[in-house]
Design an enzyme around this catalytic site. Sequence first.
Site, PDB file in Angstrom:
ATOM      1  N   SER A 202      11.584  43.049 -15.592  1.00 27.91           N
ATOM      2  CA  SER A 202      11.157  41.673 -15.865  1.00 27.91           C
ATOM      3  C   SER A 202      12.315  40.689 -15.959  1.00 27.91           C
ATOM      4  CB  SER A 202      10.328  41.626 -17.152  1.00 27.91           C
ATOM      5  OG  SER A 202       9.212  42.478 -17.061  1.00 27.91           O
ATOM      6  N   HIS A 248      13.383  38.236 -20.624  1.00 32.54           N
ATOM      7  CA  HIS A 248      12.789  37.192 -19.791  1.00 32.54           C
ATOM      8  C   HIS A 248      13.619  35.912 -19.851  1.00 32.54           C
ATOM      9  CE1 HIS A 248       8.498  39.133 -19.993  1.00 32.54           C
ATOM     10  NE2 HIS A 248       9.458  40.016 -19.750  1.00 32.54           N
TER      11      HIS A 248
END
Length: 297
Positions: A202, A248
């Site tokens: 991610s 993230h």
Amino acid sequence: MDQAPGSRPDGGAQSGLPSCYRHPGRETGVSCTRCERPICPECMVSASVGFQCPECVREGSGTGHAPDAARPRTLAGGSIAADPRLVTKILLGINLAVFLAVQASPSLADHLVLVGRAFFPETGQVEGVAEGEWYRLVTAMFTHQAVLHFVMNMLSLWWLGGPLEQALGRVRYLALYLVSGLAGSALTYLLAGANTASLGASGAIFGLFGATAVLMRRLRYDMRPIIALLVINLVITFGWSGIAWQAHVGGLVAGVLVGYGMVHAPRQRRTAVQVGSCVLVLAVTLALVLLRTAQLT
């Protein structure tokens, strides 16, 4: 990247921009400086001023093929490849291979996940990045356990990675992916609990989000689709438990910085600026890792 237990931005919105004369489905805000036909990143050939289309380059060279110095280049100055998604396919393949290996031997994940410093009952030892296992900053980027987590990340990689690889070129695209992933791992290492394990691509995926937004703005595409998609992902990041939001955020910031350096570098100093943007982000990443390691040892 998740904590272990356990619209597509293709420029196809109705923005009113003309379509590339060679690829009718691709909108673009760039035109050939000689014939003024609209050209997409795949068709752009760097010229002394602006970009030219492949036909004008061939006409200017007086031969059927452009000379080495005038061969078609991507927007970021990379070579145009016959398979514009080759690196993306390789990254998908690596992630799939690791995923299948972890499914076959779940204990393998203990040696691949990102963890600062923790005791592992299976080995009876304290392990983690702070114990010298820096490789975990990289291996965690390619490790998934949950099927849904793997599928969502790989779909995002395919949708975002393909157009970016085509626009940047293979080497620049791979640098963007790896630097963003490492930045996400470093921020997770710094801010997450020392014994909190995290894994997933991610961080690198959010780096692709950031670079895609920069590229779309550079090409004057409609920004609303990518902004909406990014907002949705950020809401999920901070709204759901069990998600390593640090990865993230770290990946997104790195993707924006590296992406900006890639697509906005002046032609005369393109390589220096592009390499410099990667080195700058990597230097900050290294500093974060060293800081956290000093705190845990």
